[in-house]
Every structure is written in C-alpha cells, then in structure tokens.
Design a protein around this motif. Structure first.
Motif, PDB file in Angstrom:
ATOM      1  N   ILE A 173      40.543  44.303  36.070  1.00  0.00           N
ATOM      2  CA  ILE A 173      39.497  43.272  36.070  1.00  0.00           C
ATOM      3  C   ILE A 173      39.931  42.028  35.301  1.00  0.00           C
ATOM      4  O   ILE A 173      39.529  40.907  35.625  1.00  0.00           O
ATOM      5  N   GLU A 174      40.753  42.224  34.280  1.00  0.00           N
ATOM      6  CA  GLU A 174      41.056  41.152  33.324  1.00  0.00           C
ATOM      7  C   GLU A 174      41.529  39.843  33.967  1.00  0.00           C
ATOM      8  O   GLU A 174      41.021  38.771  33.608  1.00  0.00           O
ATOM      9  N   PRO A 175      42.478  39.846  34.912  1.00  0.00           N
ATOM     10  CA  PRO A 175      42.923  38.562  35.498  1.00  0.00           C
ATOM     11  C   PRO A 175      41.779  37.795  36.160  1.00  0.00           C
ATOM     12  O   PRO A 175      41.696  36.565  36.028  1.00  0.00           O
ATOM     13  N   TYR A 176      40.897  38.495  36.853  1.00  0.00           N
ATOM     14  CA  TYR A 176      39.765  37.834  37.505  1.00  0.00           C
ATOM     15  C   TYR A 176      38.761  37.332  36.475  1.00  0.00           C
ATOM     16  O   TYR A 176      38.122  36.294  36.661  1.00  0.00           O
ATOM     17  N   GLU A 177      38.621  38.082  35.382  1.00  0.00           N
ATOM     18  CA  GLU A 177      37.677  37.697  34.334  1.00  0.00           C
ATOM     19  C   GLU A 177      38.081  36.365  33.706  1.00  0.00           C
ATOM     20  O   GLU A 177      37.224  35.496  33.447  1.00  0.00           O
ATOM     21  N   LYS A 178      39.365  36.170  33.458  1.00  0.00           N
ATOM     22  CA  LYS A 178      39.840  34.920  32.853  1.00  0.00           C
ATOM     23  C   LYS A 178      39.726  33.757  33.829  1.00  0.00           C
ATOM     24  O   LYS A 178      39.342  32.653  33.451  1.00  0.00           O
ATOM     25  N   ALA A 179      40.036  34.004  35.076  1.00  0.00           N
ATOM     26  CA  ALA A 179      40.036  32.924  36.066  1.00  0.00           C
ATOM     27  C   ALA A 179      38.635  32.439  36.384  1.00  0.00           C
ATOM     28  O   ALA A 179      38.437  31.275  36.747  1.00  0.00           O
ATOM     29  N   ARG A 180      37.637  33.320  36.251  1.00  0.00           N
ATOM     30  CA  ARG A 180      36.294  32.942  36.688  1.00  0.00           C
ATOM     31  C   ARG A 180      35.656  31.902  35.763  1.00  0.00           C
ATOM     32  O   ARG A 180      34.790  31.151  36.189  1.00  0.00           O
ATOM     33  N   VAL A 181      36.087  31.819  34.480  1.00  0.00           N
ATOM     34  CA  VAL A 181      35.528  30.830  33.558  1.00  0.00           C
ATOM     35  C   VAL A 181      35.806  29.426  34.072  1.00  0.00           C
ATOM     36  O   VAL A 181      34.906  28.581  34.173  1.00  0.00           O
ATOM     37  N   GLN A 182      37.060  29.180  34.434  1.00  0.00           N
ATOM     38  CA  GLN A 182      37.418  27.871  34.970  1.00  0.00           C
ATOM     39  C   GLN A 182      36.747  27.632  36.315  1.00  0.00           C
ATOM     40  O   GLN A 182      36.311  26.514  36.630  1.00  0.00           O
ATOM     41  N   LYS A 183      36.636  28.705  37.097  1.00  0.00           N
ATOM     42  CA  LYS A 183      36.022  28.565  38.418  1.00  0.00           C
ATOM     43  C   LYS A 183      34.539  28.207  38.294  1.00  0.00           C
ATOM     44  O   LYS A 183      34.020  27.358  39.041  1.00  0.00           O
ATOM     45  N   ILE A 184      33.848  28.812  37.347  1.00  0.00           N
ATOM     46  CA  ILE A 184      32.433  28.511  37.128  1.00  0.00           C
ATOM     47  C   ILE A 184      32.269  27.048  36.694  1.00  0.00           C
ATOM     48  O   ILE A 184      31.388  26.325  37.180  1.00  0.00           O
ATOM     49  N   ARG A 185      33.126  26.612  35.788  1.00  0.00           N
ATOM     50  CA  ARG A 185      33.073  25.232  35.314  1.00  0.00           C
ATOM     51  C   ARG A 185      33.255  24.247  36.476  1.00  0.00           C
ATOM     52  O   ARG A 185      32.501  23.279  36.620  1.00  0.00           O
ATOM     53  N   GLU A 186      34.258  24.519  37.299  1.00  0.00           N
ATOM     54  CA  GLU A 186      34.538  23.613  38.413  1.00  0.00           C
ATOM     55  C   GLU A 186      33.386  23.564  39.409  1.00  0.00           C
ATOM     56  O   GLU A 186      33.038  22.501  39.937  1.00  0.00           O
ATOM     57  N   GLN A 187      32.765  24.727  39.668  1.00  0.00           N
ATOM     58  CA  GLN A 187      31.662  24.767  40.630  1.00  0.00           C
ATOM     59  C   GLN A 187      30.459  23.971  40.126  1.00  0.00           C
ATOM     60  O   GLN A 187      29.805  23.250  40.894  1.00  0.00           O
TER      61      GLN A 187
END
Length: 291
Positions: A173-187
């Motif tokens: 899960i960890e790689p997706y967990e880190k990437a989603r923070v930036q993804k949420i910000r961008e959205q």
C-alpha cells in the motif's frame, strides 16, 4: 501449538471372551458438546467417562461410543434341561389323564414353554473389566489427540501463509499512499482553477489540505494491523489451546483492514484492501476449527 477440533480415534481391547470397542469422533463447536452411546453394563460409569473426556478433549462436538462384541458361543441362550424334562412329564401325564393327543413335535412344543431358554448376562461390572475399559478409552482418546495435532499442524501452515500474505499486501500500500497526497492536492487546485474568477487564500488552502489528508491518514491502522499480525503468530506458538483467542485477534485485524478501506480513496489501494479481506476471511473460516 495449534490443535484442530476435528479428530477420530478408536481402540479395541479384549477381556475374557469379550471385545471392548471404543470409538470417538469430534468436530468443531464453541463448547464441549458430548453425546454418548454406552453399553448397558458400563452405564453406571457414565459420569466418570464424561469427566475423562471433558478433561482431555476440552471442547468440540464429541460423539463417544463403547460397545461389546462377544463370542457366538457365549451369546447363545442356555436351555434349562431340568425344566424341559419337567414340562415333558407334565404334558404326558395330562395327555394320559384327559385323552388329549401328545404333541407331534415335542421339541417345538417344549422350547416354547416359559423360561425354558434363558439369556446369560454379566450382572456386575468387575474392577478388572472396568480397568480394561478405561485403558481402551485412554487409547482411543490418545489416537484422537494425535489426529487433532496432525490437523492442527496443517492449520498452522495455512494461517502462516495467510498472515504472510496480508503482511505483504499491507506493505504494498505504501507507494500508493505517498503518491495520493500529491494527487489530492493537484485535484483540488485544478478544481479551483476551473471556477471562473475564483479567489482563494493559498495559506488557508494548505491548512485545509493538511486537515483533509490527516483524516485520510492510515499510519495508525497500518501499525495496529502489523501488531495484530505479530500477535497472531505469537499466539499460534502457545502450548495451551488458543482457538478462541486467535478468533478474537482475527476480529481486530478485520477492524483495521475495514478502516483502512474506508480511508483508501484510490482504486489501487482499495483493490489491495479487498485482497487483504479475502485472506482474512479464509483465516476466520479455518480458525473455527482450532481448539
């Protein structure tokens, strides 16, 4: 070590002309659910037999049977020769005095008279015979316990495999967990930019993002789930029966996996959570068989 509640044991011992058969079967149950079928001669010992089985088998749906096989010669009914002779003389005397014809088939007539044949039964259970019965019960129980240990070893291998699988999925899960923070910000920023004449405070936006991301953080759930996985392994190594305890730990594991799923707003993370649930469900199914 883990023992299964599923088991089977049988023992056959001889006492004189008797063969004493003991058979025990067990399946999973939340409590000790014991049913017995006991030969009439041994029924006076039923409470003692129940205590023996409960002390050694702990719990499970247990079917216990003890029965006797006898040699055919000992099973045959004895003929009371003196009584047959007495009936014979009485019938001949009555026939002579009344003129009634004597029976054409004497044996058929005499063997149907009351009490001519009697069944030989052992009236009292001797201490020696009871000692043999106890030995047969102990042997059958030992065989059932060996069966339980063998099945328990298979359960332990299955549990270790499933726990390892959940652990590997948790780490994935960890790689997706880190990437989603930036993804949420961008959205969120992209959505704001699409609004005409949208003015917003970037500092306030950062604060709201931090608050939103903290609500989705699964660090605590991951740590608690990892602790539960380790505790499950430790409990499997305990000497005493621990099936109920393993069931409680599996329930706690399920709570952490469910919370992780509710906070996972990415398809990849949710897919991993579904896989963890599947592995846990297989543990829950099998833990019902653990003593």
């Amino acid at each position: 070590m883990i023992q299964s509640m599923t088991g089977y044991g049988k023992a056959v011992l001889s006492y004189g002309e008797k063969k004493i058969n003991v058979e025990i079967k067990s399946l999973n149950s939340k409590t000790m659910d014991l049913s017995t079928r006991i030969a009439p001669l041994y029924r006076e010992k039923e409470m003692e037999i129940r205590q023996m089985l409960t002390a050694k088998l702990v719990r499970g749906k247990v079917d216990f049977s003890v029965w006797i096989e006898k040699d055919e010669l000992t099973e045959a009914s004895a003929i009371n020769a003196a009584l047959v002779e007495n009936y014979y003389h009485q019938i001949k005397d009555i026939a002579a005095r009344t003129g009634i014809p004597e029976p054409a088939d004497w044996f058929y007539t005499l063997l149907r008279m009351p009490d001519v044949t009697t069944k030989v039964e052992t009236p009292v259970l001797s201490d020696d015979e009871w000692a043999v019965v106890r030995q047969a019960i102990d042997s059958a129980v030992d065989a059932l316990l060996a069966f339980r240990r063998q099945e328990g070893a298979a359960l332990e291998r299955k549990f270790n495999e499933k726990v390892d699988n959940i652990e590997h999925l948790l780490a994935s899960i960890e790689p997706y967990e880190k990437a989603r923070v930036q993804k949420i910000r961008e959205q969120i920023v992209k959505g704001l930019e699409m609004l005409p004449e949208a003015n917003y405070d970037k500092n306030r936006l950062e604060q709201e993002l931090i608050y939103y991301i903290e609500k989705l953080d699964i660090s605590e759930e991951k740590q608690r789930l990892a602790n539960h996985l380790n505790y499950f392994r430790e409990t499997m190594g305990e000497e005493r029966p621990n099936g109920k305890k393993l069931g409680f730990i599996a329930q706690e594991m399920g709570r952490e996996i469910n919370t992780t799923g509710s906070k996972s707003n990415q398809a990849e993370m949710q897919n991993i959570v579904v896989k963890m649930k599947d592995e846990l469900e297989q543990i829950k199914e099998q833990v019902l068989n653990a003593l």
